[in-house]
Design a protein around this motif. Sequence first.
Motif, PDB file in Angstrom:
ATOM      1  N   GLU A 234       0.829  -1.202   0.000  1.00  0.00           N
ATOM      2  CA  GLU A 234       0.000   0.000   0.000  1.00  0.00           C
ATOM      3  C   GLU A 234       0.867   1.258   0.000  1.00  0.00           C
ATOM      4  OE1 GLU A 234      -3.544   2.165  -0.069  1.00  0.00           O
ATOM      5  OE2 GLU A 234      -3.158   0.023  -0.378  1.00  0.00           O
ATOM      6  N   GLU A 235       1.968   1.216   0.754  1.00  0.00           N
ATOM      7  CA  GLU A 235       2.871   2.363   0.786  1.00  0.00           C
ATOM      8  C   GLU A 235       3.502   2.600  -0.579  1.00  0.00           C
ATOM      9  OE1 GLU A 235       5.651   1.546   3.862  1.00  0.00           O
ATOM     10  OE2 GLU A 235       4.207   1.903   5.498  1.00  0.00           O
ATOM     11  N   GLN A 236       3.908   1.517  -1.244  1.00  0.00           N
ATOM     12  CA  GLN A 236       4.484   1.647  -2.574  1.00  0.00           C
ATOM     13  C   GLN A 236       3.478   2.216  -3.561  1.00  0.00           C
ATOM     14  OE1 GLN A 236       7.682   1.236  -3.499  1.00  0.00           O
ATOM     15  NE2 GLN A 236       8.112   0.885  -1.328  1.00  0.00           N
ATOM     16  N   LYS A 237       2.229   1.769  -3.424  1.00  0.00           N
ATOM     17  CA  LYS A 237       1.180   2.276  -4.311  1.00  0.00           C
ATOM     18  C   LYS A 237       0.963   3.774  -4.092  1.00  0.00           C
ATOM     19  CE  LYS A 237      -3.135   1.221  -3.491  1.00  0.00           C
ATOM     20  NZ  LYS A 237      -4.382   0.433  -3.370  1.00  0.00           N
ATOM     21  N   MET A 238       0.948   4.193  -2.803  1.00  0.00           N
ATOM     22  CA  MET A 238       0.748   5.604  -2.497  1.00  0.00           C
ATOM     23  C   MET A 238       1.930   6.446  -2.977  1.00  0.00           C
ATOM     24  SD  MET A 238      -2.228   5.873  -1.323  1.00  0.00           S
ATOM     25  CE  MET A 238      -2.155   7.589  -0.823  1.00  0.00           C
ATOM     26  N   LYS A 239       3.144   5.904  -2.872  1.00  0.00           N
ATOM     27  CA  LYS A 239       4.310   6.635  -3.361  1.00  0.00           C
ATOM     28  C   LYS A 239       4.227   6.839  -4.875  1.00  0.00           C
ATOM     29  CE  LYS A 239       7.605   5.241   0.217  1.00  0.00           C
ATOM     30  NZ  LYS A 239       8.836   4.440   0.506  1.00  0.00           N
ATOM     31  N   ALA A 240       3.813   5.783  -5.583  1.00  0.00           N
ATOM     32  CA  ALA A 240       3.686   5.891  -7.032  1.00  0.00           C
ATOM     33  C   ALA A 240       2.605   6.903  -7.410  1.00  0.00           C
ATOM     34  CB  ALA A 240       3.361   4.525  -7.631  1.00  0.00           C
ATOM     35  N   LEU A 241       1.495   6.869  -6.663  1.00  0.00           N
ATOM     36  CA  LEU A 241       0.416   7.815  -6.925  1.00  0.00           C
ATOM     37  C   LEU A 241       0.863   9.238  -6.639  1.00  0.00           C
ATOM     38  CD1 LEU A 241      -2.531   8.365  -7.630  1.00  0.00           C
ATOM     39  CD2 LEU A 241      -3.124   7.920  -5.238  1.00  0.00           C
ATOM     40  N   ALA A 242       1.614   9.420  -5.534  1.00  0.00           N
ATOM     41  CA  ALA A 242       2.101  10.752  -5.182  1.00  0.00           C
ATOM     42  C   ALA A 242       3.070  11.270  -6.239  1.00  0.00           C
ATOM     43  CB  ALA A 242       2.775  10.706  -3.817  1.00  0.00           C
ATOM     44  N   ALA A 243       3.942  10.395  -6.757  1.00  0.00           N
ATOM     45  CA  ALA A 243       4.888  10.813  -7.792  1.00  0.00           C
ATOM     46  C   ALA A 243       4.152  11.234  -9.061  1.00  0.00           C
ATOM     47  CB  ALA A 243       5.862   9.672  -8.085  1.00  0.00           C
ATOM     48  N   MET A 244       3.125  10.457  -9.442  1.00  0.00           N
ATOM     49  CA  MET A 244       2.345  10.798 -10.629  1.00  0.00           C
ATOM     50  C   MET A 244       1.602  12.119 -10.428  1.00  0.00           C
ATOM     51  SD  MET A 244      -0.782   8.702 -12.417  1.00  0.00           S
ATOM     52  CE  MET A 244      -1.893   9.147 -11.079  1.00  0.00           C
ATOM     53  N   ALA A 245       0.992  12.278  -9.242  1.00  0.00           N
ATOM     54  CA  ALA A 245       0.252  13.504  -8.966  1.00  0.00           C
ATOM     55  C   ALA A 245       1.178  14.707  -8.946  1.00  0.00           C
ATOM     56  CB  ALA A 245      -0.470  13.374  -7.617  1.00  0.00           C
ATOM     57  N   GLY A 246       2.387  14.528  -8.366  1.00  0.00           N
ATOM     58  CA  GLY A 246       3.345  15.628  -8.320  1.00  0.00           C
ATOM     59  C   GLY A 246       3.779  16.059  -9.709  1.00  0.00           C
ATOM     60  N   GLY A 247       4.055  15.071 -10.564  1.00  0.00           N
ATOM     61  CA  GLY A 247       4.457  15.396 -11.930  1.00  0.00           C
ATOM     62  C   GLY A 247       3.351  16.113 -12.686  1.00  0.00           C
ATOM     63  N   LEU A 248       2.124  15.647 -12.533  1.00  0.00           N
ATOM     64  CA  LEU A 248       0.983  16.285 -13.189  1.00  0.00           C
ATOM     65  C   LEU A 248       0.781  17.705 -12.682  1.00  0.00           C
ATOM     66  CD1 LEU A 248      -1.544  16.209 -14.970  1.00  0.00           C
ATOM     67  CD2 LEU A 248      -2.756  15.141 -13.065  1.00  0.00           C
ATOM     68  N   ALA A 249       0.913  17.876 -11.364  1.00  0.00           N
ATOM     69  CA  ALA A 249       0.711  19.205 -10.778  1.00  0.00           C
ATOM     70  C   ALA A 249       1.753  20.195 -11.288  1.00  0.00           C
ATOM     71  CB  ALA A 249       0.757  19.110  -9.250  1.00  0.00           C
ATOM     72  N   HIS A 250       3.000  19.746 -11.419  1.00  0.00           N
ATOM     73  CA  HIS A 250       4.048  20.641 -11.933  1.00  0.00           C
ATOM     74  C   HIS A 250       3.768  21.042 -13.378  1.00  0.00           C
ATOM     75  CE1 HIS A 250       6.838  20.959  -8.642  1.00  0.00           C
ATOM     76  NE2 HIS A 250       6.818  19.646  -8.441  1.00  0.00           N
ATOM     77  N   GLU A 251       3.298  20.091 -14.175  1.00  0.00           N
ATOM     78  CA  GLU A 251       2.979  20.408 -15.563  1.00  0.00           C
ATOM     79  C   GLU A 251       1.838  21.427 -15.644  1.00  0.00           C
ATOM     80  OE1 GLU A 251       4.463  19.508 -18.398  1.00  0.00           O
ATOM     81  OE2 GLU A 251       5.990  18.501 -17.192  1.00  0.00           O
ATOM     82  N   LEU A 252       0.812  21.235 -14.831  1.00  0.00           N
ATOM     83  CA  LEU A 252      -0.303  22.182 -14.816  1.00  0.00           C
ATOM     84  C   LEU A 252       0.136  23.544 -14.305  1.00  0.00           C
ATOM     85  CD1 LEU A 252      -3.157  19.888 -13.448  1.00  0.00           C
ATOM     86  CD2 LEU A 252      -2.928  20.780 -15.767  1.00  0.00           C
ATOM     87  N   SER A 253       1.014  23.540 -13.304  1.00  0.00           N
ATOM     88  CA  SER A 253       1.504  24.812 -12.761  1.00  0.00           C
ATOM     89  C   SER A 253       2.261  25.599 -13.826  1.00  0.00           C
ATOM     90  CB  SER A 253       2.400  24.553 -11.555  1.00  0.00           C
ATOM     91  OG  SER A 253       2.883  25.761 -11.014  1.00  0.00           O
ATOM     92  N   ASN A 254       3.089  24.893 -14.595  1.00  0.00           N
ATOM     93  CA  ASN A 254       3.831  25.562 -15.669  1.00  0.00           C
ATOM     94  C   ASN A 254       2.884  26.135 -16.722  1.00  0.00           C
ATOM     95  OD1 ASN A 254       6.253  24.914 -14.457  1.00  0.00           O
ATOM     96  ND2 ASN A 254       6.517  23.011 -15.630  1.00  0.00           N
ATOM     97  N   ALA A 255       1.799  25.396 -17.016  1.00  0.00           N
ATOM     98  CA  ALA A 255       0.839  25.872 -18.018  1.00  0.00           C
ATOM     99  C   ALA A 255       0.040  27.067 -17.503  1.00  0.00           C
ATOM    100  CB  ALA A 255      -0.101  24.739 -18.408  1.00  0.00           C
ATOM    101  N   LEU A 256      -0.161  27.144 -16.199  1.00  0.00           N
ATOM    102  CA  LEU A 256      -0.971  28.233 -15.636  1.00  0.00           C
ATOM    103  C   LEU A 256      -0.218  29.559 -15.567  1.00  0.00           C
ATOM    104  CD1 LEU A 256      -2.796  26.421 -12.696  1.00  0.00           C
ATOM    105  CD2 LEU A 256      -3.880  27.512 -14.667  1.00  0.00           C
ATOM    106  N   GLN A 257       1.108  29.502 -15.453  1.00  0.00           N
ATOM    107  CA  GLN A 257       1.877  30.737 -15.284  1.00  0.00           C
ATOM    108  C   GLN A 257       1.644  31.744 -16.419  1.00  0.00           C
ATOM    109  OE1 GLN A 257       3.345  31.598 -12.487  1.00  0.00           O
ATOM    110  NE2 GLN A 257       2.689  29.608 -11.692  1.00  0.00           N
ATOM    111  N   PRO A 258       1.775  31.350 -17.692  1.00  0.00           N
ATOM    112  CA  PRO A 258       1.522  32.336 -18.763  1.00  0.00           C
ATOM    113  C   PRO A 258       0.066  32.771 -18.832  1.00  0.00           C
ATOM    114  CG  PRO A 258       1.883  30.136 -19.674  1.00  0.00           C
ATOM    115  CD  PRO A 258       2.253  30.065 -18.237  1.00  0.00           C
ATOM    116  N   ILE A 259      -0.861  31.880 -18.469  1.00  0.00           N
ATOM    117  CA  ILE A 259      -2.278  32.264 -18.475  1.00  0.00           C
ATOM    118  C   ILE A 259      -2.526  33.382 -17.477  1.00  0.00           C
ATOM    119  CG2 ILE A 259      -4.621  31.464 -17.968  1.00  0.00           C
ATOM    120  CD1 ILE A 259      -3.778  28.705 -18.970  1.00  0.00           C
ATOM    121  N   LEU A 260      -1.989  33.221 -16.277  1.00  0.00           N
ATOM    122  CA  LEU A 260      -2.150  34.256 -15.256  1.00  0.00           C
ATOM    123  C   LEU A 260      -1.438  35.545 -15.656  1.00  0.00           C
ATOM    124  CD1 LEU A 260      -1.761  32.176 -11.971  1.00  0.00           C
ATOM    125  CD2 LEU A 260      -3.724  33.589 -12.586  1.00  0.00           C
ATOM    126  N   GLY A 261      -0.191  35.399 -16.139  1.00  0.00           N
ATOM    127  CA  GLY A 261       0.585  36.593 -16.482  1.00  0.00           C
ATOM    128  C   GLY A 261      -0.040  37.384 -17.610  1.00  0.00           C
TER     129      GLY A 261
END
Length: 211
Positions: free
Chosen positions: A112-139
């Motif tokens: 279960e811990e390994q599954k949560m780590k994998a999910l957290a890594a995927m979510a973190g990567g997705l969040a960073h990609e969305l954050s990068n896309a939002l910066q020019p929209i806001l600016g």
Amino acid sequence: WLNPNGTIKYANPALLRATGYTLQELLGKKWWNVFYARGKEDTEIISLNHMSSSDRRPIRDHVMALPTKNGSYRYISWTTANILDEDGNPVELIGLGNDITEERRRASREAEEQKMKALAAMAGGLAHELSNALQPILGISEICSAQVKGKDKKLEECMLIIQRNALHCRNIVNGVLSFARREVKSKQMYSLPQVLLEAIELDRKSTRLNS
């Protein structure tokens, strides 16, 4: 320690501790009636076939979920062997059990811990990609909003809508990043699919305004 018909002749202290029964409660009882009253068929067939044969070879590492007196279960890895008389007929079945309950629980927790780590890594990567896309929209929306302020009310309102939704998406992204870092910064729960849907909708609105 069983008779060929499954009657309990002896149970060692380890089995008594694991199941919660006393020796007096088990002696003379049918093993299957005490421990496998529900769903006993497969277990009984496997063991009784072995007990009714003249095979001296033991059955090794046969895992059973052993119901205890209080209704919980202990996972036992059994090794069983027949004791035969002079004519080769089985007279007793001796079983040695290893309680692997904690090992199974630990393995389950680790999985279960390994599954949560994998999910957290995927979510973190997705969040960073969305954050990068939002910066020019806001600016860009802030620059456009300043340029049209007091000149085009309708366009100014559109810019404000873009900014509000972009900020909302940024909050969601921050929530996903907090999850990925195992930091609980608020009690608000975010749905990962909802993050994607809102980001897509925001991109669609901005595309319509620029067309």
